[in-house]
Write a protein that holds these residues in place. Structure first.
Motif, PDB file in Angstrom:
ATOM      1  N   CYS A   1    -115.714  16.494 -14.678  1.00 15.68           N
ATOM      2  CA  CYS A   1    -114.431  15.798 -14.667  1.00 15.68           C
ATOM      3  C   CYS A   1    -114.614  14.354 -15.118  1.00 15.68           C
ATOM      4  CB  CYS A   1    -113.869  15.856 -13.244  1.00 15.68           C
ATOM      5  SG  CYS A   1    -112.439  14.807 -12.959  1.00 15.68           S
ATOM      6  N   CYS A  55    -113.831  11.983 -11.702  1.00 10.94           N
ATOM      7  CA  CYS A  55    -114.712  11.948 -10.532  1.00 10.94           C
ATOM      8  C   CYS A  55    -116.151  12.272 -10.896  1.00 10.94           C
ATOM      9  CB  CYS A  55    -114.195  12.870  -9.427  1.00 10.94           C
ATOM     10  SG  CYS A  55    -114.344  14.625  -9.772  1.00 10.94           S
ATOM     11  N   CYS A 105    -110.706  17.665 -13.341  1.00  8.49           N
ATOM     12  CA  CYS A 105    -110.659  18.743 -12.366  1.00  8.49           C
ATOM     13  C   CYS A 105    -109.209  18.904 -11.902  1.00  8.49           C
ATOM     14  CB  CYS A 105    -111.587  18.455 -11.187  1.00  8.49           C
ATOM     15  SG  CYS A 105    -111.130  17.036 -10.172  1.00  8.49           S
ATOM     16  N   PHE A 163    -107.459  16.100  -9.868  1.00 10.17           N
ATOM     17  CA  PHE A 163    -107.013  14.889 -10.545  1.00 10.17           C
ATOM     18  C   PHE A 163    -106.019  15.173 -11.658  1.00 10.17           C
ATOM     19  CE2 PHE A 163    -110.794  12.803  -8.627  1.00 10.17           C
ATOM     20  CZ  PHE A 163    -110.032  11.998  -7.800  1.00 10.17           C
TER      21      PHE A 163
HETATM   22 ZN   LIG Z   1    -112.409  15.344 -10.788  1.00 12.89          ZN
END
Ligand SMILES: [Zn+2]
Length: 102
Positions: A12, A15, A45, A48
């Motif tokens: 991601c 993150c 992801c 998010f």
């Molecule tokens: Zn993420």
């Protein structure tokens, strides 16, 4: 960003964790974007992707992604946890540990 280019489709972009990624429009269709060109897509992801800003200015999306950049992979939630500790207890986890001589 939280991710190296070589892992841009595995981790991601916000993150930095390995996850099932979703292709996410930077400027969504509703705001005049929505095209699938590489410069209008990021990989996020699910968590998010749901929380991403719907903006017509791509810079806001990039600021949002960069704001949470972590220096190392898989540390995002640990860092968030320490921030939350400080928010709840009014002091950092480090301070608490020092006071208790841990
Ligand atoms: Zn993420």
């Amino acid at each position: 960003m939280s991710v190296d280019a070589s892992e841009a489709t595995e981790r991601c972009w916000r993150c930095g964790y390995e996850a099932r990624l979703e292709r996410c429009h930077i400027v969504p269709e509703a705001l005049g974007g929505g095209d699938d060109s590489a410069d209008n897509l990021v990989f996020l992801c699910k968590r998010f992707h749901i929380g991403d800003p719907n903006v017509s200015d791509p810079e806001i999306m990039w600021d949002w992604i960069r704001a949470y950049r972590t220096p190392f992979y898989d540390t995002f939630w640990a860092i968030e946890g320490f921030k939350e500790y400080e928010l709840i207890y009014g002091k950092s986890f480090d301070e608490e540990a020092r006071e208790r001589n841990i």
